[in-house]
Motif scaffolding. Sequence first.
Motif, short mmCIF file in Angstrom:
data_model
loop_
_atom_site.label_atom_id
_atom_site.label_comp_id
_atom_site.label_asym_id
_atom_site.label_seq_id
_atom_site.Cartn_x
_atom_site.Cartn_y
_atom_site.Cartn_z
N GLN A 1 0.82 -1.20 0.00
CA GLN A 1 0.00 0.00 0.00
C GLN A 1 0.87 1.26 0.00
N ASP A 2 1.90 1.25 0.86
CA ASP A 2 2.82 2.39 0.93
C ASP A 2 3.51 2.61 -0.40
N THR A 3 3.97 1.48 -0.99
CA THR A 3 4.71 1.58 -2.26
C THR A 3 3.83 2.18 -3.35
N VAL A 4 2.60 1.64 -3.47
CA VAL A 4 1.71 2.13 -4.53
C VAL A 4 1.40 3.60 -4.33
N SER A 5 1.07 3.99 -3.10
CA SER A 5 0.74 5.40 -2.85
C SER A 5 1.89 6.31 -3.22
N SER A 6 3.09 5.94 -2.79
CA SER A 6 4.24 6.81 -3.05
C SER A 6 4.54 6.90 -4.54
N LEU A 7 4.54 5.74 -5.20
CA LEU A 7 4.87 5.75 -6.63
C LEU A 7 3.83 6.54 -7.42
N GLU A 8 2.57 6.44 -6.98
CA GLU A 8 1.52 7.18 -7.67
C GLU A 8 1.77 8.69 -7.56
N ARG A 9 2.06 9.14 -6.33
CA ARG A 9 2.33 10.56 -6.15
C ARG A 9 3.54 10.99 -6.96
N LEU A 10 4.58 10.20 -6.89
CA LEU A 10 5.80 10.54 -7.63
C LEU A 10 5.53 10.58 -9.13
N GLY A 11 4.83 9.56 -9.61
CA GLY A 11 4.55 9.47 -11.04
C GLY A 11 3.74 10.66 -11.54
N ILE A 12 2.65 10.96 -10.83
CA ILE A 12 1.82 12.09 -11.27
C ILE A 12 2.61 13.39 -11.16
N GLY A 13 3.28 13.59 -10.03
CA GLY A 13 4.04 14.82 -9.82
C GLY A 13 5.09 15.04 -10.90
N VAL A 14 5.89 14.01 -11.14
CA VAL A 14 6.96 14.15 -12.13
C VAL A 14 6.38 14.25 -13.54
N GLY A 15 5.34 13.44 -13.81
CA GLY A 15 4.73 13.47 -15.14
C GLY A 15 4.17 14.84 -15.47
N VAL A 16 3.41 15.39 -14.54
CA VAL A 16 2.83 16.72 -14.78
C VAL A 16 3.95 17.75 -14.96
N SER A 17 4.97 17.66 -14.12
CA SER A 17 6.08 18.62 -14.23
C SER A 17 6.75 18.53 -15.60
N ALA A 18 6.97 17.29 -16.05
CA ALA A 18 7.66 17.11 -17.33
C ALA A 18 6.82 17.68 -18.47
N LEU A 19 5.51 17.47 -18.40
CA LEU A 19 4.64 17.98 -19.46
C LEU A 19 4.64 19.51 -19.49
N ILE A 20 4.49 20.10 -18.30
CA ILE A 20 4.53 21.56 -18.23
C ILE A 20 5.87 22.09 -18.74
N ALA A 21 6.94 21.42 -18.32
CA ALA A 21 8.28 21.87 -18.70
C ALA A 21 8.47 21.78 -20.20
N LEU A 22 7.95 20.72 -20.79
CA LEU A 22 8.11 20.54 -22.23
C LEU A 22 7.41 21.68 -22.98
N ILE A 23 6.17 21.95 -22.59
CA ILE A 23 5.41 22.99 -23.28
C ILE A 23 6.07 24.36 -23.10
N PHE A 24 6.29 24.73 -21.83
CA PHE A 24 6.83 26.07 -21.60
C PHE A 24 8.27 26.20 -22.07
#
Lengths: 269, 275
Positions: free
Chosen positions: B74-97
Motif C-alpha cells: 500500500q505504501d509503495t503504490v501510494s508513493s509511486l503514484e504521487r511521484l509518477g503524477i508529480g513528475v509526469g505533470v512537471s515534465a509535461l509543463i516543462a516541455l510545453i513552456f
Amino acid sequence: MSYINIKNVWKEYGDQVVLERINNTVEKGDFITIVGASGCGKTTFLKMLLGTEGPSRGIITVANEPLHAEPDAQRGIVFQRYSVFPHMTVLQNVVLAREFEKSRFLSRLFGSAKKQAVEEALTMIEAVGLTPAINKYPHELSGGMQQRLAIAQALIKKPRILLLDEPFGALDPGIRADMHQLVLDLWRRYKLTIFMITHDLKEAFYLGTRLWVFDKDRIDPQAPGAFGARITYDMPVGSVDEKASAKIRESLQQEDADLDEPAMSGVTP
Amino acid sequence: MKKLINQQPTKPFRWLLGIIPFFILLILYIGASNARLAENPNDKLLPALGSFVEAMDRLAFEPSKRSGEYVFWQDTVSSLERLGIGVGVSALIALIFGVVNGTIPYVRANLSPLITAISLVPPMAILPVLFIVFGLGELSKIVLIAIGITPFLIRDMQQRVLEIPSEQLIKAQTLGANTWQIIVRVVLPQVMPRLIASVRLSLGAAWLFLIAAEAIASTDGLGYRIFLVRRYLSMDVILPYVLWITLLAFAVDFALRKLSLWLYPWFHDQTPEGA
Ligand SMILES: Nc1ncnc2c1ncn2[C@@H]1O[C@H](COP(=O)(O)OP(=O)(O)OP(=O)(O)O)[C@@H](O)[C@H]1O
Ligand SMILES: [Mg+2]
C-alpha cells in the motif's frame, strides 16, 4: 529592371566595415560564383541575400520588392557547416520539404501522398549518390556525405534562388565532378539563380556564368577594419582571357599573404 | 606493462570489483550488529538480519490488523503514484513552456524572468502554504513535487532549445516551414531525449519532496511509514524501507534510460556522455 538589385550595400559589425559600396544587378538564371580571401565577407554577403543579416546601409531588391528580412522557401541554402537534421534519417531529411509544403499542420504525409514524396526524395538521393545510406542518421555519415545530403535536401525544394557556401569543399574529386553535373543540370532545368562561394578558382570558372571577386581595394595598415571588401572583378565566365584570370589569382594570393593565411587550395594553375 | 590509465578490467572482473564494496559494507554491518546484540539482546539500533526479514514479512505478506491492507505494498503504490503524477505533470509543463520559451522570443521575454524568480523560491518554505491552500490530501503533495522540480525542468528545456544550431532553424525556414512546423518537426523531437535526461536528474529532488510531504502530512506512503515507526526506534522497518526506496529510484532511472535509448538512438550515439 533586373531580377536582383543590390544598391549601395554596406555591412558593418561595430567599428569593422566588412563590406562597402556593393552595387550590382543579377538576372534570372545567372550562376554567380564568388571567390575571395578568407574572412573578407563572402558568407556575410550570402547571409544578407538569405535575410538573416540586414545590410547596415543600402537595399537589396528581388523582383522589384525589398528582400524579405527572414529566410523563406524562395531562397534555398547549403551552409559551409552541416545543416542537416540529426534526428532524421537521410530519407526523412529529404522528404521533409514536401511534408512542410503539403501538410501545414501535422507536417507529416500518409498514404499515396507520402509514397509520392518518398519516390521523389529517392530520386534526389540517388542523384547525390546516397542511396545505400537512406536509413542512416547524419552522425553515421562522413562529412562529405552529410554535405551531399544537405545539397539534396535543399535542391528538392527547387528554390528560385539557391545560395551555396563552399558546398563542395569536403568532397573528393570524383564526387565533386558528379555534384557539379547535378547542380548544372538542376540549374538549367529549373532556371535557378545560383550564388556559390568557392575557394576553388577552377570550379568558379567552370560552373559559373559570372565570377565575382570580393576584395578590399583600399587598406589602412593602421586600422584594418576601416575599409570593407567590394566586388573588384565581375566578369562573364567563358569569355575570360588568361590575363584576367592571372590577375585574379595574383590578387587573391596577395590577399592571403597579407592576412598571413595558408594559400588557397584552388589556385593551382 | 601498460600505463594504469590504459588498463581495462575484463567484464567479470569489473563486476567483481563493483560488488566488493557492497559486500564489505554488509560484513561490517553484521559484525557491528553482532557486537551490539551480544552486549544487549534488546538493542534496537543495529538489528540482526533476521529481524529485517521478520519485520518485512509482517508488513508485506500479512494483512494489517487495523485496516486489512498489506501495508508495505500500500505504501509503495501510494508513493509511486504521487511521484509518477508529480513528475509526469512537471515534465509535461516543462516541455510545453520550455519549447515555447526557447523558440519564441516574445514569450521568452515575457515569462523567463518569472520562471527564474519562481525557481529561486525554496519549495519547502512554501509547503505550509500548499497545505493551507490545497489541504492535507494528495494534491498538496503532488503540487510540492511539481513546484520543486518544474522550474528547473523548464529552464533546462529552454536552454536545450536555444542550443539547437541556428543553421537548422534557418534551413527549416528555407524548406518552407512555419513556426508551428519548426516546433513539431525540428525542436520537439530534438528536445525529447533531453527532457528524459533532465527528468532523470530531477528524480532525486522529486523523491526528497515526496518523502518530506509524506512525513509531515499523510496516512500512508513510504515516507510516512519511516517517520511513523521512528517513534518506536524500529530500525528493522526503517532500514529495509530505505533500501527499497533506493531500489525503486534505481529502477525508475534505469527504465527511463532504456526508454530513451530505445526511442532516440540517434541522440545516444552522438553523445555517449549524454547517456
Ligand atoms: N556576427 C558577427 N559579428 C561580428 N563580426 C562578424 C560576424 N560575422 C562575421 N563577422 C566578421 O566579418 C568578416 C567576414 O566574415 P565572413 O564569414 O563573411 O567571411 P568569409 O569571406 O565567408 O570567410 P571564409 O572564406 O573563411 O568562410 C570576418 O572578419 C568576421 O570576423
Ligand atoms: Mg564563409
